[in-house]
Design a protein around this motif. Sequence first.
Motif, short mmCIF file in Angstrom:
data_model
loop_
_atom_site.label_atom_id
_atom_site.label_comp_id
_atom_site.label_asym_id
_atom_site.label_seq_id
_atom_site.Cartn_x
_atom_site.Cartn_y
_atom_site.Cartn_z
N PRO C 304 0.82 -1.21 0.00
CA PRO C 304 0.00 0.00 0.00
C PRO C 304 0.85 1.27 0.00
O PRO C 304 1.98 1.25 0.48
CB PRO C 304 -0.80 -0.13 1.30
N ALA C 305 0.26 2.35 -0.51
CA ALA C 305 0.99 3.61 -0.66
C ALA C 305 1.14 4.32 0.67
O ALA C 305 0.18 4.46 1.42
CB ALA C 305 0.25 4.52 -1.66
N ILE C 306 2.37 4.75 0.96
CA ILE C 306 2.64 5.55 2.16
C ILE C 306 3.46 6.76 1.75
O ILE C 306 3.94 6.86 0.62
CB ILE C 306 3.36 4.73 3.25
N ASP C 307 3.61 7.69 2.69
CA ASP C 307 4.32 8.92 2.36
C ASP C 307 5.73 8.62 1.86
O ASP C 307 6.44 7.77 2.41
CB ASP C 307 4.39 9.82 3.60
N ALA C 308 6.12 9.33 0.82
CA ALA C 308 7.40 9.05 0.17
C ALA C 308 8.58 9.20 1.10
O ALA C 308 9.60 8.53 0.95
CB ALA C 308 7.57 9.95 -1.05
N SER C 309 8.45 10.09 2.09
CA SER C 309 9.58 10.33 2.99
C SER C 309 9.91 9.06 3.78
O SER C 309 11.04 8.85 4.18
CB SER C 309 9.25 11.47 3.95
N LYS C 310 8.92 8.23 4.02
CA LYS C 310 9.15 6.96 4.72
C LYS C 310 9.30 5.79 3.76
O LYS C 310 9.95 4.79 4.06
CB LYS C 310 7.95 6.62 5.61
N ALA C 311 8.63 5.89 2.62
CA ALA C 311 8.39 4.70 1.82
C ALA C 311 9.67 4.11 1.24
O ALA C 311 9.88 2.90 1.27
CB ALA C 311 7.42 5.01 0.70
N LYS C 312 10.53 4.96 0.73
CA LYS C 312 11.67 4.42 0.01
C LYS C 312 12.49 3.52 0.94
O LYS C 312 12.82 2.39 0.60
CB LYS C 312 12.55 5.56 -0.54
N ARG C 313 12.76 4.05 2.15
CA ARG C 313 13.54 3.24 3.10
C ARG C 313 12.74 2.04 3.58
O ARG C 313 13.27 0.92 3.65
CB ARG C 313 13.97 4.12 4.28
N ALA C 314 11.47 2.24 3.87
CA ALA C 314 10.67 1.14 4.41
C ALA C 314 10.62 -0.02 3.43
O ALA C 314 10.90 -1.17 3.79
CB ALA C 314 9.26 1.63 4.75
N TYR C 315 10.28 0.26 2.19
CA TYR C 315 10.17 -0.84 1.21
C TYR C 315 11.53 -1.47 0.91
O TYR C 315 11.61 -2.66 0.64
CB TYR C 315 9.47 -0.35 -0.07
N SER C 316 12.60 -0.67 1.00
CA SER C 316 13.92 -1.26 0.72
C SER C 316 14.34 -2.22 1.83
O SER C 316 15.23 -3.04 1.64
CB SER C 316 14.96 -0.16 0.55
N LEU C 317 13.68 -2.15 2.98
CA LEU C 317 14.06 -3.04 4.09
C LEU C 317 13.38 -4.40 4.01
O LEU C 317 13.72 -5.30 4.79
CB LEU C 317 13.74 -2.37 5.43
N ILE C 318 12.45 -4.59 3.09
CA ILE C 318 11.84 -5.92 2.94
C ILE C 318 12.94 -6.95 2.71
O ILE C 318 12.89 -8.07 3.23
CB ILE C 318 10.82 -5.92 1.78
N GLU C 319 13.95 -6.54 1.98
CA GLU C 319 15.08 -7.41 1.70
C GLU C 319 15.74 -7.95 2.98
O GLU C 319 16.33 -9.02 2.97
CB GLU C 319 16.11 -6.60 0.88
N TYR C 320 15.64 -7.18 4.07
CA TYR C 320 16.32 -7.56 5.31
C TYR C 320 15.43 -8.32 6.28
O TYR C 320 15.84 -8.58 7.41
CB TYR C 320 16.91 -6.31 5.98
N LEU C 321 14.23 -8.66 5.86
CA LEU C 321 13.32 -9.36 6.78
C LEU C 321 13.89 -10.68 7.29
O LEU C 321 13.77 -10.97 8.50
CB LEU C 321 11.95 -9.58 6.11
N PRO C 322 14.49 -11.50 6.44
CA PRO C 322 15.04 -12.76 6.98
C PRO C 322 16.09 -12.50 8.07
O PRO C 322 16.09 -13.14 9.11
CB PRO C 322 15.66 -13.42 5.74
N GLU C 323 16.97 -11.53 7.82
CA GLU C 323 17.99 -11.18 8.81
C GLU C 323 17.36 -10.66 10.10
O GLU C 323 17.75 -11.05 11.21
CB GLU C 323 18.89 -10.11 8.18
#
Lengths: 338, 338, 338
Positions: C304-323
């Motif tokens: 879902p869409a969230i404010d861009a100021s948070k979104a870029k970093r938040a979505y880029s962290l999906i990669e780190y979920l296993p860690e």
Amino acid sequence: MKKWTLGQLAEHVKGSVHGDPKAVIESIATLESAQAGDISFLANKKYTNLLATTKATAIVVAKEIKSEANLLIADDPYFAFSQIIILMHGHRQHPQTGISDKASISDSASVGKNCQIADFVTVSANASLGDNCVLYPGVFVGADTKISDNCLLYPNAVVYDKCTIGKNCIIHANATIGEDGFGFATHKGNHHKIPHVGSVILGDDVEIGANACIERGTINDTVIGQGTKIGDSVVIGHGTRIGRYCLLVPQVGIAGSAVMGDYCAVGGQAGIVGHIKIGNQVQIAAQAAVINDIPDGQTVVGSPAIDASKAKRAYSLIEYLPEMRKKIKDLEKRLDSK
Amino acid sequence: MKKWTLGQLAEHVKGSVHGDPKAVIESIATLESAQAGDISFLANKKYTNLLATTKATAIVVAKEIKSEANLLIADDPYFAFSQIIILMHGHRQHPQTGISDKASISDSASVGKNCQIADFVTVSANASLGDNCVLYPGVFVGADTKISDNCLLYPNAVVYDKCTIGKNCIIHANATIGEDGFGFATHKGNHHKIPHVGSVILGDDVEIGANACIERGTINDTVIGQGTKIGDSVVIGHGTRIGRYCLLVPQVGIAGSAVMGDYCAVGGQAGIVGHIKIGNQVQIAAQAAVINDIPDGQTVVGSPAIDASKAKRAYSLIEYLPEMRKKIKDLEKRLDSK
Amino acid sequence: MKKWTLGQLAEHVKGSVHGDPKAVIESIATLESAQAGDISFLANKKYTNLLATTKATAIVVAKEIKSEANLLIADDPYFAFSQIIILMHGHRQHPQTGISDKASISDSASVGKNCQIADFVTVSANASLGDNCVLYPGVFVGADTKISDNCLLYPNAVVYDKCTIGKNCIIHANATIGEDGFGFATHKGNHHKIPHVGSVILGDDVEIGANACIERGTINDTVIGQGTKIGDSVVIGHGTRIGRYCLLVPQVGIAGSAVMGDYCAVGGQAGIVGHIKIGNQVQIAAQAAVINDIPDGQTVVGSPAIDASKAKRAYSLIEYLPEMRKKIKDLEKRLDSK
């Protein structure tokens, strides 16, 4: 302009009146835009507050709604309202062109009674049209294709060869039915086209949106079940079978050889991979990515799609990933320093 | 109906027979739907168990498959099976219309030998068609556009002006080639249209799906390389260059000025932003969002797209975010209380 | 070939010259592909290094750019460059066909002055065309539809009945305007078609991409505001109102009864659910899923869409979920063992 009393409308939709059955209704409108003389409807209880401010003369509502306004109470308010729209406005009237001299109809094609075939239409060899079909300008019907009674094809819709279209189907402008599927045998890096021997079969009462694409099957037919409605720009892959009374909203994509049951609903831009099985009464949210079988009755959300009971909260937490990651680091530091 | 022995089919595809080479084959079918007289194929080892129950008279398989059934063993079973489909069914036969009197062909256009140009086709000024082209009804070929030999344009396909279509290309119904790209110079809030001086160039052996859109370039041409296959409702942005022998599945979108190498495969509904570079032999999963360059040979998954080796597990963990967040809170409480 | 001096071009775009105003320019090109005699432009400062290596004779740049090359300095370089493209190449010239005998124009339709109506065009009963309209082959204009002055409809574009198209609109090939929305009243499992009494209204200066679909409204009209540009294969739902000067990039989907303000930009494949309100000057990233109202001026990203100021970093962290998940488990173990 024709007028109806609220009582007449209630009788027409088998509902009951709360308020003045002699109130005069001339037209339909939404709650916000309604003026005196309009009938409106309340589709969603969360807008009940609008009943206090609407200028509509009457409103179609469900039983449980209470209001001082004139109400037409119906078991299924949206269906009742749709019957009122049909009563007042009817469905689109089509040009009564007969069979145009400027259409191109093969000598070997057969055309039923009372068809309207406009200019620049092509009906190819051995194709057949049932009775009461309407083909707008630029429609193409391929060789050996069968179109059943009462079908409606809007301008520039294309149906390839050897397809079967059931009764009462509507195919909107620029839709494509029966094109070759995306099927290639890749051999030594080159993609060799596979002939698509399968066809497309639409059941009765199917509606296909503008610019939608229904690929024909490679071996087995692509099948769309009776009463299923498909939105604009949807793409259905080769050999996929969609059940009866499904709703596929615009821009949905379903890959090849998938199977979907009856009474499913798929939200806009959702994607379903090929070769999987979706049960009956499954709900798939907009933009979902379905990569596994779904049992009967499940609702799924997200990309990848997971059960809706978990999905809404789970996906909403992506926003908190930076905070979560920081907290994990903080915890590690606190433990290290103990 | 024509019949073949299994031995004849094996010879045709340069495979070998395990079982009875005199078994008689009349048609093709999938493993599940096959009846006696059908030949089928095993595309994926995980369905090997179907070999025990299929009613097919023979099955095309890879070398490593063992079964009591009649087998046609081939190095590349799917390619071999596709050759059998072609042998039995051939590719679509097109109406031999010659050049229709009801087509509109400019005096300055040139038309090669043995073209079939149907009713209601437009071939504009200075356009040229090679030999053996087939243009179905409603096709539009713009001014100065060149269509090479053996091309096939299905009904209502549109090619704008000054485009170049290679040999043996197939353009499906309602596809659009060469429309202006989405290019505007925004000045004081108003979006001013930029003329698109570039064109579209399709290499040889390209296939374009129904309702797909290939924008022309603003300055540089939009180029689709030889042997690349593009699915239904794909949109390729202005000035983008796609390499040779790529597969772009339906509903893919690639923004402008992107560059993609050779032998790439892009899954359905995937999106690629503009001005980036995708290497050779890159695999992009369905619904992926590609926002950065991708080196040769990488496979990416997800929105945003990350390396496939990480992506499957990472995206599957979104489901566990609520649990993870709760555990973090619990850990904080436990530490606080120590 | 016509030639210009750099000084003449600067005067044309009200810019200034740094370098040789007598440098001769014959054509346009990108920085990478430019040769002597070309003028190019620098759209993005991050490519400033290309100024050192380009072979362009001159480059259009913003004030703050410094270089030894010949520069045309403009307040809005991309707009200035687009004016130069128009000066050199102009917009597409259309065939001057007049009104073709092979078009089908209803006796009750009205056609303005100086229209070009090609073969196989249909203009239905009571439709009206303003002055200087150009209708390419296969265009369909429905009954009672009004097309204002200077409109341009490319081949096989379809406008259903009772729609209103403003002045200077461009509708690309195979686009569909005014088809019935995806509106059904589901009653006892059957989906009953609701007549679509609303229409489509395009303001002045709207451009609609190839194969795009604009549904007509159920009750209220679907409205696209002045100067808004809509990309290929976009679908706009029934009753949705888009403001003025918006940009909707290809494959965007907006469901019904949504409201969008002015000066918004929506990236490719983004989806917006129905019945929500998007403010003015909102930016929505590609593939975003917008499920809630958005206030003026916000930029949102993600599904879902969230404010861009948070979104870029938040979505880029999906990669780190296993860690992250592993670290949480490790922390639990460490605490357990204390």
